[in-house]
Design an enzyme around this catalytic site. Sequence first.
Site, PDB file in Angstrom:
ATOM      1  N   HIS A 153       0.675  -1.356  -0.021  1.00 33.05           N
ATOM      2  CA  HIS A 153       0.024   0.084   0.122  1.00 33.05           C
ATOM      3  C   HIS A 153       0.811   1.356   0.070  1.00 33.05           C
ATOM      4  O   HIS A 153       0.261   2.438   0.126  1.00 33.05           O
ATOM      5  CB  HIS A 153      -0.935   0.078   1.019  1.00 33.05           C
ATOM      6  N   LYS A 189      -8.272  13.921   5.044  1.00 30.98           N
ATOM      7  CA  LYS A 189      -7.379  12.614   4.941  1.00 30.98           C
ATOM      8  C   LYS A 189      -6.574  12.674   6.226  1.00 30.98           C
ATOM      9  O   LYS A 189      -6.610  13.706   6.681  1.00 30.98           O
ATOM     10  CB  LYS A 189      -6.584  12.673   3.715  1.00 30.98           C
ATOM     11  N   ARG A 190      -5.666  11.638   6.221  1.00 33.81           N
ATOM     12  CA  ARG A 190      -4.865  11.592   7.639  1.00 33.81           C
ATOM     13  C   ARG A 190      -3.900  12.841   7.307  1.00 33.81           C
ATOM     14  O   ARG A 190      -3.638  13.053   5.993  1.00 33.81           O
ATOM     15  CB  ARG A 190      -4.151  10.255   7.719  1.00 33.81           C
ATOM     16  N   LYS A 246       1.231  13.954   2.045  1.00 30.79           N
ATOM     17  CA  LYS A 246      -0.190  14.414   1.659  1.00 30.79           C
ATOM     18  C   LYS A 246      -0.372  16.212   1.477  1.00 30.79           C
ATOM     19  O   LYS A 246      -1.327  16.586   0.799  1.00 30.79           O
ATOM     20  CB  LYS A 246      -1.360  14.022   2.400  1.00 30.79           C
ATOM     21  N   THR A 277      -8.140   6.668  -1.937  1.00 35.24           N
ATOM     22  CA  THR A 277      -9.737   6.213  -2.145  1.00 35.24           C
ATOM     23  C   THR A 277     -10.536   7.284  -1.695  1.00 35.24           C
ATOM     24  O   THR A 277     -11.664   7.443  -2.375  1.00 35.24           O
ATOM     25  CB  THR A 277     -10.019   4.959  -1.188  1.00 35.24           C
ATOM     26  N   LYS A 313     -14.307   8.894  -3.866  1.00 35.62           N
ATOM     27  CA  LYS A 313     -15.345   9.153  -3.117  1.00 35.62           C
ATOM     28  C   LYS A 313     -16.011  10.540  -3.197  1.00 35.62           C
ATOM     29  O   LYS A 313     -17.294  10.967  -3.510  1.00 35.62           O
ATOM     30  CB  LYS A 313     -15.447   9.098  -1.601  1.00 35.62           C
TER      31      LYS A 313
END
Length: 817
Positions: free
Chosen positions: A356, A544-545, A550, A652, A656
């Site tokens: 992942h 998100k985290r 990120k 992911t 969404k």
Amino acid sequence: MNKGFDKATFKRSVIDNVKNMFRRTIDEATPQQVFQAVAFAVKDVIIDEWIASHKEYEKKDVKTVYYLSMEFLMGRALGNNIINICAHDEIKEVLDELGFDLNMIEDQEPDAALGNGGLGRLAACFLDSLATLGYPAYGCGIRYRYGMFKQKIENGYQIEVPDEWLKDGNPFEIRRPEYAQEVKFGGYVRIENVGGVNHFVQDGYQTVRAVPYDLPVIGYGNNVVNTLRIWDAEPVNTFNLDSFDRGDYQKAVEQENLAKTIVEVLYPNDNHYAGKELRLKQQYFFISASVQRAITKYKEKHEDIRKFHEKVVFQLNDTHPTVAIPELMRILLDEEGLTWEEAWDVTTRTCAYTNHTIMSEALEKWPIELFSRLLPRIYQIVEEINRRFQNQIQSMYPGNQDKLRSMSIIYDGQVKMAYMAIAASFSVNGVARLHTEILKNQELKDFYQMMPEKFNNKTNGITQRRFLLHGNPLLADWVTSKIGDEWITDLPHIKKLEIYADDEKCQQEFLNIKYQNKIRLAKYIKEHNGIDVDPRSIFDVQVKRLHEYKRQLMNILHVMYLYNQLKDNPEMDMVPRTFIFGAKAAAGYKRAKLTIKLINSVADVINNDKSIGGKIKVVFIENYRVSNAELIFAAADVSEQISTASKEASGTGNMKFMLNGALTLGTMDGANVEIVEEVGQEYAFIFGMSSDEVINYENNGGYYPMDIFNNDQEIRRVLMQLINGYYAPDNPELFRDIYNSLLNTKSSDKADTYFILKDFRSYAQAHERVDQAFRNEKWWAKAAILNISGSGKFTSDRTIEEYVRDIWHLEKVTVEM
Ligand code: H2P
Ligand code: PLP
């Protein structure tokens, strides 16, 4: 519509449950009590199907996948279960008649937050798809007493609060003591020679009893109910004086303590390896229990353990469950009496591994000292796996010491879990096309060259049942009114919406639904943050985290930049924008926590500045989790997917947002690449370096952010505001670490590792394109509808069908009721 559903019986059942469980009449019951009563009533409805599904699997003697995962981020169960038994309208009516609102009752349920982020949520979506498609499957995990911590924001800082999700009991779970297993830790291995044959016996160990709790995983409208099995730990014999008499007092205490601590808490690290002894204990605990149970179950119906792989496949969700490999070997060798070759043959046909991430800090490496002390017999087996693997490398690459060193499973005092997973699995998959290519050509190049046939891609997916049908009922109904409801179980049908993209009436209908959803989120924000946001502004969302790769930091730096522009020119022509953030930071991740503080400090200044006429608002949504994610996706206009190219394996959340009609503002990273391919470049806002460019810089020592700082006055101004008290008048040094991380004035690590300054201008331009595009309402509505109609590929139903076709080879089962 559920044809067999009997409203009167259901109502009776709710009323009786309230009475039996709480000794109250329905009109005296609290909302929490009604929730419990409704949940038990739903369990009543599905219990026969749950039994029948497993009977059917047994009768047909079908192959089963065991999805082994440390994390299952399930969220709330009630609403989803009601949707999947197709009785939403009926149950809503029943509750109305009893004087309760279904949404309010759903809100009583705590999220089952047994996961950190994307990895755990993926596991949850997979279970939903497996059941809906009718494939025999178990999810196997841990029943953490405390799930992912609750995030509170105090004075702008993240505070972690324990998540007591089991406080009121979990109405859907069933304890199954009849399947309890013993798991052994520590001690030493003794060799017993019986009739010339060596037997390996573990002695002096501590034991924990693993007791499973089963949760139903309900397929959509098909009578199939699968099982998520999560293991709890109990002491083997409850503490008693007997052991005291036998001189085992110390051991009894230790076993009791081990059982208490082992499943206590989920490690809150996302994309980061914590290396704690307790974590390895957790891994072996749930793996040993799951593998033992799978073998016992197999043997109930089959004679020949050499054919285990014909009925069972273990999917390892990342390296966390990799001890399944030596554990299966141990049982086959020591308990079933197979030869090494036979055991290896079975193991390597049973195990498959999903990677992942390529983030190096996420790679699990256990110190030999710890590993061998905790799992002495398992370690012996790992050594032998490694010895034979090294022989294989040598015979393929004679004399190549580099290969031997870089591919060895045990090296430099450590056990490398990913290498063991690759060596012993028959399949190794990445989670998006780009990610898999990077694995093959960069990160795992040596392994790919040695065994190319193992490598394959399985682009992630999400369940449209939770994230559209449940999360966004207005849009779901609208889609159904246009194209029928096949999309619910066959998402590619949503392509049919395409013909409405240019239809002005449909555009207006869509915009109106989006507006309603924005009002719903604005209410939530008002209630939780006390901030007024304008539903007519652009809802620009990054949830998100929190992780440096990120790049939430780039997002907030851009907000600071925009604010500077507005301060210089309050008349600046811009569409009002609401920047929405939601993110938990790992408890020990200092820089991530400081970024949360920065976002909140910037929010405080901007939201209270009357001079900008409300053109920018900044909101940090506390405690981002599955339940509020459903509200957020539905209300978003812009989906921020801005990771440094090559770092986000898939994502992911991006899918969404797309499914809910938000436009992607993102880099060519992870599954963004495939999203853009489906919807078309012109209906997304793409910016920044490519993954090749990033990797190129990395291989050549990075770049000099100081050049940008020196030459771009606007960026310089933003960075200076990190250290001149602009957002922290009481403590101008507060954000110094962030400043240093970008420019490396003092910090020892390389500067701007995630290329924030390098991508900044391109990012700012993408934002300008968003601003321009949003002014054209018709274009925007068209682009949003095209995003929805282009999202068919990203259903987890498709992902699961690919796993089944290429890796698991399962048979579909139908359950008649
Ligand atoms: C991780 C990856 C994502 C991926 C997800 C599921 C570890 O989760 O980083 O890119 O989509 O697994 O495969 P997360 O979203 O928490 O960062
Ligand atoms: N956390 C929650 C609660 C989610 O619903 C999701 C969505 O997939 C994620 C984390 C992962 O988000 P992303 O893929 O953007 O990292």
